[in-house]
Write a protein that holds these residues in place. Structure first.
Motif, PDB file in Angstrom:
ATOM      1  N   ASP A   1       1.683  12.446  -3.310  1.00  0.00           N
ATOM      2  CA  ASP A   1       0.253  12.242  -3.523  1.00  0.00           C
ATOM      3  C   ASP A   1      -0.267  11.268  -2.463  1.00  0.00           C
ATOM      4  OD1 ASP A   1      -2.230  12.462  -4.705  1.00  0.00           O
ATOM      5  OD2 ASP A   1      -1.813  10.910  -6.205  1.00  0.00           O
ATOM      6  N   ILE A   2      -0.231  11.711  -1.211  1.00  0.00           N
ATOM      7  CA  ILE A   2      -0.624  10.860  -0.098  1.00  0.00           C
ATOM      8  C   ILE A   2      -2.123  10.997   0.131  1.00  0.00           C
ATOM      9  CG2 ILE A   2      -0.337  10.392   2.366  1.00  0.00           C
ATOM     10  CD1 ILE A   2       2.495  11.515   2.115  1.00  0.00           C
ATOM     11  N   GLU A   3      -2.780   9.863   0.244  1.00  0.00           N
ATOM     12  CA  GLU A   3      -4.213   9.814   0.523  1.00  0.00           C
ATOM     13  C   GLU A   3      -4.426   9.270   1.926  1.00  0.00           C
ATOM     14  OE1 GLU A   3      -6.114   7.561  -2.561  1.00  0.00           O
ATOM     15  OE2 GLU A   3      -5.205   8.781  -4.147  1.00  0.00           O
ATOM     16  N   GLY A   4      -5.633   9.392   2.405  1.00  0.00           N
ATOM     17  CA  GLY A   4      -5.967   8.916   3.739  1.00  0.00           C
ATOM     18  C   GLY A   4      -5.614   7.456   3.962  1.00  0.00           C
ATOM     19  N   CYS A   5      -5.827   6.629   2.940  1.00  0.00           N
ATOM     20  CA  CYS A   5      -5.523   5.197   3.085  1.00  0.00           C
ATOM     21  C   CYS A   5      -4.025   4.974   3.270  1.00  0.00           C
ATOM     22  CB  CYS A   5      -6.039   4.404   1.889  1.00  0.00           C
ATOM     23  SG  CYS A   5      -5.339   4.887   0.300  1.00  0.00           S
ATOM     24  N   HIS A   6      -3.203   5.845   2.690  1.00  0.00           N
ATOM     25  CA  HIS A   6      -1.750   5.728   2.862  1.00  0.00           C
ATOM     26  C   HIS A   6      -1.355   6.125   4.287  1.00  0.00           C
ATOM     27  CE1 HIS A   6      -1.939   6.653  -1.638  1.00  0.00           C
ATOM     28  NE2 HIS A   6      -1.702   5.353  -1.510  1.00  0.00           N
TER      29      HIS A   6
ATOM     30  N   ARG B   1       0.818  -1.213   0.000  1.00  0.00           N
ATOM     31  CA  ARG B   1       0.000   0.000   0.000  1.00  0.00           C
ATOM     32  C   ARG B   1       0.853   1.264   0.000  1.00  0.00           C
ATOM     33  NH1 ARG B   1      -3.371  -1.166   5.295  1.00  0.00           N
ATOM     34  NH2 ARG B   1      -1.231  -1.731   5.899  1.00  0.00           N
ATOM     35  N   VAL B   2       2.070   1.185   0.566  1.00  0.00           N
ATOM     36  CA  VAL B   2       2.865   2.403   0.750  1.00  0.00           C
ATOM     37  C   VAL B   2       4.328   2.296   0.351  1.00  0.00           C
ATOM     38  CG1 VAL B   2       1.387   3.402   2.550  1.00  0.00           C
ATOM     39  CG2 VAL B   2       3.213   1.804   3.187  1.00  0.00           C
ATOM     40  N   CYS B   3       4.801   1.113   0.032  1.00  0.00           N
ATOM     41  CA  CYS B   3       6.237   0.948  -0.244  1.00  0.00           C
ATOM     42  C   CYS B   3       6.702   1.793  -1.428  1.00  0.00           C
ATOM     43  CB  CYS B   3       6.595  -0.516  -0.434  1.00  0.00           C
ATOM     44  SG  CYS B   3       5.814  -1.308  -1.841  1.00  0.00           S
ATOM     45  N   HIS B   4       5.813   2.066  -2.378  1.00  0.00           N
ATOM     46  CA  HIS B   4       6.193   2.844  -3.564  1.00  0.00           C
ATOM     47  C   HIS B   4       6.648   4.266  -3.221  1.00  0.00           C
ATOM     48  CE1 HIS B   4       1.899   3.708  -2.993  1.00  0.00           C
ATOM     49  NE2 HIS B   4       2.151   4.877  -3.553  1.00  0.00           N
ATOM     50  N   PHE B   5       6.238   4.792  -2.092  1.00  0.00           N
ATOM     51  CA  PHE B   5       6.668   6.129  -1.690  1.00  0.00           C
ATOM     52  C   PHE B   5       8.164   6.169  -1.370  1.00  0.00           C
ATOM     53  CE2 PHE B   5       2.104   6.487  -0.600  1.00  0.00           C
ATOM     54  CZ  PHE B   5       1.801   7.628  -1.323  1.00  0.00           C
TER      55      PHE B   5
END
Length: 149
Positions: free
Chosen positions: A105-110, A61-65
């Motif tokens: 581009d961070i969203e709430g789910c991130h 969900r977040v590793c791409h950041f």
């Protein structure tokens, strides 16, 4: 996940932490020790950050950041940031939460995924539940700034 959502509604975690604008060290007249001290100081923070980033980098969900991030520097920044926010001896001198995340581009789910990984890391490190709740409250308080709302 429900636990994190419930914590978010009590107030948003300043972790991950963490909105530095307006945060100050605890008043020692009111509390014997800072959260930094009660959690175990820098050694505990350092160990938790290492566990945290293992979880984050394995989380699809977040590793791409973090694909193009120097993780040695990232971990060092995170360790210093968390220590400062929890009342450690050195103030934070880096970017504030809004500025540090404004180009992402961070969203709430991130945000929720990161908070979930931090909470799990604290549990893995055997941090008492009441201290985890304090940390997660600080993290929750940064949501608007991290998401640039």
């Amino acid at each position: 996940m429900k636990n994190i959502i419930n914590l978010r509604f009590t107030s948003l975690l300043a972790l991950c932490t963490f909105c530095l604008c307006g945060f100050s060290k605890p008043n020692t007249a009111q509390t014997q020790k800072s959260l930094y001290e009660r959690i175990g100081g820098q050694p505990a923070i350092d160990a938790t950050v290492e566990v945290f980033y293992k979880k984050v980098l394995a989380d699809k969900r977040v590793c791409h950041f973090f694909n193009d991030i120097n993780m040695k520097k990232q971990k060092a920044k995170q360790k210093a940031f968390i220590a400062a926010v929890l009342g450690g001896p050195k103030p934070w001198t880096g970017k504030n939460m809004r500025r540090a995340h404004d180009s992402l581009d961070i969203e709430g789910c991130h945000f929720d995924a990161i908070a979930e990984n931090l909470q799990a890391s604290l549990k893995d490190m055997k941090v008492p539940a009441d201290l985890i709740a304090e940390v997660m409250t600080i993290v929750a308080s940064t949501r608007k700034d991290v998401l640039n709302l």
